[in-house]
Design a protein around this motif. Structure first.
Motif, short mmCIF file in Angstrom:
data_model
loop_
_atom_site.label_atom_id
_atom_site.label_comp_id
_atom_site.label_asym_id
_atom_site.label_seq_id
_atom_site.Cartn_x
_atom_site.Cartn_y
_atom_site.Cartn_z
N GLY A 138 5.25 67.51 33.02
CA GLY A 138 6.27 68.45 33.47
C GLY A 138 7.39 68.69 32.47
O GLY A 138 8.41 69.28 32.83
N GLU A 139 7.23 68.28 31.23
CA GLU A 139 8.28 68.44 30.21
C GLU A 139 8.01 69.71 29.39
O GLU A 139 6.99 69.80 28.70
CB GLU A 139 8.33 67.22 29.31
CG GLU A 139 8.64 65.92 30.06
CD GLU A 139 8.57 64.71 29.15
OE1 GLU A 139 8.34 64.92 27.93
OE2 GLU A 139 8.73 63.58 29.64
N GLU A 140 8.95 70.64 29.47
CA GLU A 140 8.78 71.90 28.74
C GLU A 140 8.78 71.67 27.22
O GLU A 140 8.03 72.32 26.49
CB GLU A 140 9.90 72.88 29.11
CG GLU A 140 9.79 73.40 30.53
CD GLU A 140 10.91 74.38 30.86
OE1 GLU A 140 11.74 74.65 29.94
OE2 GLU A 140 10.97 74.87 32.00
N SER A 141 9.61 70.76 26.74
CA SER A 141 9.67 70.51 25.30
C SER A 141 8.34 69.98 24.78
O SER A 141 7.89 70.35 23.69
CB SER A 141 10.79 69.52 24.98
OG SER A 141 10.58 68.30 25.69
N ARG A 142 7.71 69.13 25.57
CA ARG A 142 6.40 68.61 25.17
C ARG A 142 5.35 69.72 25.18
O ARG A 142 4.52 69.79 24.27
CB ARG A 142 5.98 67.47 26.10
CG ARG A 142 4.68 66.80 25.69
CD ARG A 142 4.37 65.63 26.60
NE ARG A 142 3.12 64.98 26.22
CZ ARG A 142 2.56 63.98 26.88
NH1 ARG A 142 3.19 63.48 27.96
NH2 ARG A 142 1.43 63.45 26.47
N ALA A 143 5.42 70.57 26.19
CA ALA A 143 4.49 71.70 26.26
C ALA A 143 4.67 72.62 25.06
O ALA A 143 3.70 73.10 24.47
CB ALA A 143 4.69 72.47 27.56
N MET A 144 5.92 72.87 24.68
CA MET A 144 6.18 73.72 23.52
C MET A 144 5.66 73.09 22.24
O MET A 144 5.13 73.79 21.36
CB MET A 144 7.68 74.00 23.40
CG MET A 144 8.23 74.89 24.49
SD MET A 144 10.00 75.22 24.26
CE MET A 144 10.33 76.31 25.65
N GLY A 145 5.82 71.76 22.10
CA GLY A 145 5.32 71.09 20.92
C GLY A 145 3.81 71.19 20.81
O GLY A 145 3.26 71.48 19.73
N LEU A 146 3.10 70.94 21.93
CA LEU A 146 1.64 71.03 21.93
C LEU A 146 1.17 72.46 21.67
O LEU A 146 0.21 72.69 20.92
CB LEU A 146 1.09 70.53 23.26
CG LEU A 146 1.31 69.04 23.56
CD1 LEU A 146 0.89 68.71 24.99
CD2 LEU A 146 0.55 68.18 22.56
N LEU A 147 1.88 73.42 22.28
CA LEU A 147 1.50 74.82 22.10
C LEU A 147 1.76 75.26 20.66
O LEU A 147 0.97 76.03 20.08
CB LEU A 147 2.30 75.69 23.07
CG LEU A 147 1.85 77.15 23.21
CD1 LEU A 147 0.40 77.23 23.66
CD2 LEU A 147 2.75 77.89 24.19
N SER A 148 2.83 74.77 20.07
CA SER A 148 3.14 75.12 18.68
C SER A 148 2.05 74.63 17.74
O SER A 148 1.67 75.32 16.78
CB SER A 148 4.49 74.54 18.28
OG SER A 148 4.82 74.84 16.95
N GLN A 149 1.53 73.42 18.00
CA GLN A 149 0.45 72.89 17.17
C GLN A 149 -0.79 73.78 17.26
O GLN A 149 -1.45 74.07 16.25
CB GLN A 149 0.10 71.47 17.60
CG GLN A 149 1.20 70.45 17.33
CD GLN A 149 0.83 69.08 17.85
OE1 GLN A 149 -0.27 68.86 18.37
NE2 GLN A 149 1.75 68.12 17.72
#
Length: 291
Positions: free
Chosen positions: A106-117
């Motif tokens: 549920g962490e947006e920052s983690r989702a953004m990091g994975l999506l950025s990769q």
């Protein structure tokens, strides 16, 4: 205060506490999952007021609006093995709340990091099969459409998010490559400028030569016409003089002698040695010109 009243107050406070922890609200701009001891029991809570069991159920809320992930510029290599610095961003939103919670906690920052990769991996693959011209201008739109479609499939399956769009903000050459490209472009422009100057000088010389030739031709024609007109004028004057003098030859001879006397005697220091019976003194001896 009596013990009964204290008990009532404590019960009321406890009831309010339980009630406040039993009710929750999901906004229209939010997505939520209901958990029971950490297990997802309701993966998509509808917006509105809801009830949960305190200390048993827990609610995780996520932003349901379109979010932006701004990736860091990365170095990619084109089909010709030319390096490019690509700066991109993506628009996404939560599509599967249960999968999103499981994959990212549920962490947006983690989702953004994975999506950025995954964006960088997709861009690397798309850039690698294209030339630098195609990446920069020729197939830039096709590249973004392809990476959006490809990334959306991966993101839905792995992260539970929908990729709305992927855009390339800027494409630059690395500093070392940029300097060499600048020098090459500068040399090409200087060569082109020299060619234009040479063509300009050649054209100017041609125009100057044509103008000089035209001036020469015009001057020659004008001189020829002037000489012809002058000759015609002299001939006409001679004819007029001849006609006039033929009417009275004696008068013509007299006026010619007077002009000769005037020319001969106008100087103060001139000396003439002439025989007294010379033809020159004809009209001095006899006004009628008798010999």
């Amino acid at each position: 205060m009596s013990g009964r009243n204290v008990t009532i107050i404590l019960v009321a406070v406890l009831g309010l506490f339980v009630l406040s922890n039993s009710l929750y609200v999901i906004k229209e701009t939010e997505r939520g999952v209901l958990l029971r001891f950490g297990e997802v029991v309701d993966p998509d809570i509808t917006p509105g007021l809801h009830f949960k069991v305190p200390f048993v159920n827990n609610v995780r809320k996520f932003d349901g609006r379109v979010l932006t992930v701004d990736s860091q510029p990365e170095r990619f290599f084109t089909q010709e093995k030319k390096a490019l610095i690509v700066d991109s961003y993506a628009k996404f939103r939560v599509a599967d709340t249960a999968k999103f919670y499981t994959a990212t906690n549920g962490e947006e920052s983690r989702a953004m990091g994975l999506l950025s990769q995954r964006i960088n991996d997709g861009l690397r693959n798309q850039v690698a099969v294209r030339t630098i011209q195609e990446v920069v201008s020729g197939e830039r739109d096709q590249l973004m459409e392809a990476i959006t479609a490809q990334l959306d499939v991966v993101a839905r399956d792995e992260l539970g998010v929908e990729v709305v769009d992927v855009r390339v903000k800027q494409i630059d050459l690395p500093p070392d490559v940029s300097e060499s490209v600048y020098r090459r472009m500068n040399a090409e422009r200087e060569k082109e400028a020299r060619e234009h100057r040479a063509q300009g000088r050649e054209l100017a010389e041609g125009i100057q030569a044509a103008a000089d030739r035209e001036v020469t031709v015009i001057s020659a024609n004008a001189y020829r016409d002037a000489e012809q007109i002058r000759g015609d004028g002299d001939a006409e004057a001679t004819r007029i003089y001849a006609d006039s003098f033929n009417q009275d030859p004696e008068f013509y001879s007299f006026t010619r002698s007077l002009r000769a006397y005037q020319d001969a005697f106008q100087g103060s220091g001139d000396v003439l040695l002439i025989q007294p019976d010379s033809e020159f003194f004809r009209y001095l001896k006899d006004p009628k010109g008798g010999s």
